[in-house]
Design a protein around this motif. Structure first.
Motif, mmCIF file in Angstrom:
data_model
loop_
_atom_site.group_PDB
_atom_site.id
_atom_site.type_symbol
_atom_site.label_atom_id
_atom_site.label_comp_id
_atom_site.label_asym_id
_atom_site.label_seq_id
_atom_site.Cartn_x
_atom_site.Cartn_y
_atom_site.Cartn_z
ATOM 1 N N VAL A 13 0.868 -1.177 0.000
ATOM 2 C CA VAL A 13 0.000 0.000 0.000
ATOM 3 C C VAL A 13 0.904 1.225 0.000
ATOM 4 O O VAL A 13 1.700 1.412 0.924
ATOM 5 C CB VAL A 13 -0.922 0.025 1.237
ATOM 6 C CG1 VAL A 13 -1.805 1.276 1.215
ATOM 7 C CG2 VAL A 13 -1.797 -1.230 1.290
ATOM 8 N N VAL A 60 -5.283 -0.802 4.139
ATOM 9 C CA VAL A 60 -4.362 -1.692 4.837
ATOM 10 C C VAL A 60 -5.147 -2.832 5.490
ATOM 11 O O VAL A 60 -4.716 -3.992 5.465
ATOM 12 C CB VAL A 60 -3.519 -0.916 5.874
ATOM 13 C CG1 VAL A 60 -2.677 -1.865 6.717
ATOM 14 C CG2 VAL A 60 -2.634 0.107 5.178
ATOM 15 N N THR A 72 3.836 -0.882 3.672
ATOM 16 C CA THR A 72 3.387 0.440 3.253
ATOM 17 C C THR A 72 4.598 1.316 2.995
ATOM 18 O O THR A 72 5.656 1.113 3.579
ATOM 19 C CB THR A 72 2.530 1.144 4.326
ATOM 20 O OG1 THR A 72 3.337 1.487 5.450
ATOM 21 C CG2 THR A 72 1.384 0.261 4.780
ATOM 22 N N THR A 84 0.357 7.869 8.519
ATOM 23 C CA THR A 84 0.387 6.411 8.425
ATOM 24 C C THR A 84 0.439 5.732 9.795
ATOM 25 O O THR A 84 -0.345 4.835 10.083
ATOM 26 C CB THR A 84 1.619 5.970 7.604
ATOM 27 O OG1 THR A 84 1.534 6.575 6.313
ATOM 28 C CG2 THR A 84 1.648 4.466 7.439
#
Lengths: 420, 420
Positions: A13, A60, A72, A84
């Motif tokens: 991601v 996610v 990620t 994040t």
């Protein structure tokens, strides 16, 4: 607690408004995929979301539910758009806690490296989800994060800056993933590429079709500025068997379309040409009009090129063609700058003025303006002079300014390669 | 049948093993995002899947369920790895049917354009999902597809080859999406970028922090090879108000960090420097050692650069520095090729030998080899000669060979811009 299954499949991601809005090209995803494939872990899906906590959690979370293993990139930097860590902490129901040791390390680093106090905006980088493992960052100040639940499902968070991401991946994450993968199974995902130039995708396909399907292997056609790459991929085989199958398949393909193939795997045509010059004991110089230095840039991009690439002249203006390459006034006046006599004189000038054995010249109409009925945009003359023996060819190329310039360089290199 | 809601949000699914395996960088996604944002349609999520029918169905199906509006790229070409159309047809429960008119058009095109019969492998391109609308492709042979259900949820399928994708988007898809968007609502997503160079991300953030949060606007820090770009974005406002807010915010930012900003939006520093030369009535030439033509390539990449960019010399080998630029033997022998006297002589040589008013020179150690204790990899001298007045500066750059070369060119341009 279940022991985590051997790692074979992973999802990626990538996070950032700049990716979603299209202001940054996502090069991290490709780098991750190649590095992981080399150790037999396949990226099975990729998603990109913006700097938006619910979207990060959603993407996610879905990837975790499908595959249980997620990397990620992005959103770990010092600035306010970085979400994040808290978003994924929430997904794992963890608090954010201050890592005092990391804060001290960062403060010390700013003092020793930049001679000043750490900006307050870097402080958020020392906040980590509870229970997270820090992945050291030897290439910047934001550490990576490894967060794992009781069932062994994990998210590895890397920074978005390509240089930091690549460094951290190599230093820290790949060894950790290799341990997860387990060595017992010992299978890999492996690819080989045959690089063709000067032939259309569907003509290649027609020549290959009579061979029938290739055994347990995928074959992808990848058209690009360099030409059409043919990519063979095998999955889930032990490395020796994977290599043997790829070797057989590429031999079969080469027997059919070998005349169009200039290299295997990622080698650039500039590299192939430099090797050919080296073998022939000849040094090369360039004379570039419409490409403005692009061919020289490609040749000098190859590390160690200096033994065969001498340099040359960027003859963008006609005065430079006359004074630094010795192109005759008459050729420019009677035939114009985009013409066979001028291309030939440029190639000869590049060779003699630099003391090289080979001169390569390009002169053309790259567009968007400057075209005429006789010489529309995309008209390019290339010439190559090997030890005083000059050949030239007119090309009609397509595409925008960059594409025409790149294709002109590629065609000049392909002609020189054939000549050598 | 529900009337489709006005289109504001869309998702993008890019398809291809080559993307997932990392052998192709996904430039289509960025192009789509920029073009759509300009008309007020926001790409809210992006996914990438391989050439795998179940994965295509799953990713497109999820995007349809979330957003109801999906664009795919890839998987429409003639070769056997192309699965997009049948996979999405199945998602919509449609049969695949032969489009006889398209088949005839393709056959005719092959005869007239290539002088031969169409390869059989192109036939699959004439198979379409029942009820699909063809999007004409004026840049290749695979048409795009528009497939829509009774509730107005749609998938627009575009080819993966960037040139074809871009052409089809501009010719056909954008007008169709504009109609969907409806003009009544009249809001846009709009961005403005301030391009900085020579300052670290967190130092910029510290200088900007005292301004407080910017009203109804996002601010992203985008570090890259050129420097750090600052991107302001506003969403869902009428165009005049969006522009006014962006104007106010960029004025505020410029009052604080204006000294680091060299351009707005996507302008390349080479373009900015060429404009400055044009205003000053001066023409520029280059002398490049380690960059091998990259600076000339960047300057000549700007359409219409020929009135101020004359060309120059790629002086990769020292003999070329001597013979084509007049760099004195003594300077090379006593100080080495990477030194202030050589950089200065190269700049002067570029100016005088081409007849330009300005010469810019770069000589350095780009790596990976060639470094020493006194001159480690990343050591670069740049020099600029304006009307005979020469200045020079030593830089210590970081990164791999490409990054060092690119940053050397960027720094040389930044120095020249300041001088002008």
């Amino acid at each position: 607690v279940t022991a985590p299954a051997a790692l074979r499949r992973i999802e990626v991601v990538t996070i950032g408004d700049e990716l979603l809005l299209g202001f940054t090209i996502d090069t991290n995803a490709a780098h991750l995929a190649r590095e992981l494939a080399a150790m037999g872990i396949e990226v099975v899906r990729r998603a990109t979301v913006g700097d938006d906590a619910p979207a990060i959690r959603d993407a996610v979370g879905q990837a975790l539910a499908r595959t249980g293993a997620v990397i990620t990139t992005g959103g770990l930097g010092p600035t306010s758009d970085d979400l994040t860590k808290p978003a994924i902490a929430e997904l794992f129901a963890r608090e954010m806690v201050l890592d005092a040791a990391h804060l001290r390390w960062m403060q010390e680093r700013w003092r020793s490296r930049f001679g000043r106090e750490m900006p307050e905006s870097n402080r958020a980088q020392a906040m980590l989800p509870a229970g997270a493992i820090k992945l050291p960052n030897n290439h910047g100040s934001a550490p990576g994060i490894w967060l794992e639940d009781a069932d062994g499902r994990f998210v590895a968070m890397l920074p978005g800056v390509p240089r930091e991401m690549r460094g951290m991946l190599a230093d820290t994450l790949l060894p950790r993933l290799a341990a997860r993968r387990g060595s017992g199974a010992g299978t890999v995902v492996r690819s080989r590429t045959l690089r063709t130039t000067g032939i259309a995708e569907s003509l290649l396909a027609d020549r290959i079709a009579p061979l029938g399907p290739l055994e347990s292997m995928s074959l992808a056609y990848l058209p690009g500025l360099d030409g059409v790459d043919l990519r063979l991929t095998v999955r889930d085989l032990p490395a020796p068997e994977a290599d043997a199958r790829l070797g057989q398949a590429s031999t079969t393909l080469l027997s059919t379309i070998g005349d169009t193939v200039y290299a295997e795997d990622s080698a650039d045509l500039a590299e192939v040409v430099l090797s050919a010059c080296r073998r022939a004991g000849k040094r090369v110089a360039v004379a570039e009009s419409c490409t403005g230095g692009m061919l020289g840039m490609r040749l000098s991009a190859v590390p160690g090129s200096s033994d065969v690439f001498l340099g040359g002249v960027i003859a963008y203006h006609d005065d430079v063609k006359r004074h630094l390459l010795g192109v005759p006034d008459g050729a420019l006046r009677d035939h114009g700058a985009v013409s066979e006599p001028v291309a030939r004189a440029m190639a000869a000038g590049a060779r003699t003025r630099t003391g090289a054995e080979i001169g390569v010249a390009i002169t053309g109409v790259a567009g968007p303006g400057g075209g005429s009925e006789q010489k529309p945009v995309g008209t390019v003359w290339v010439a190559w002079d090997v030890d005083g023996d000059v050949e030239a060819e007119r090309l009609q190329l397509w595409g925008d300014r960059h594409e025409v310039r790149y294709r002109a360089g590629q065609a000049a290199l392909a002609r020189l390669r054939r000549r050598l």
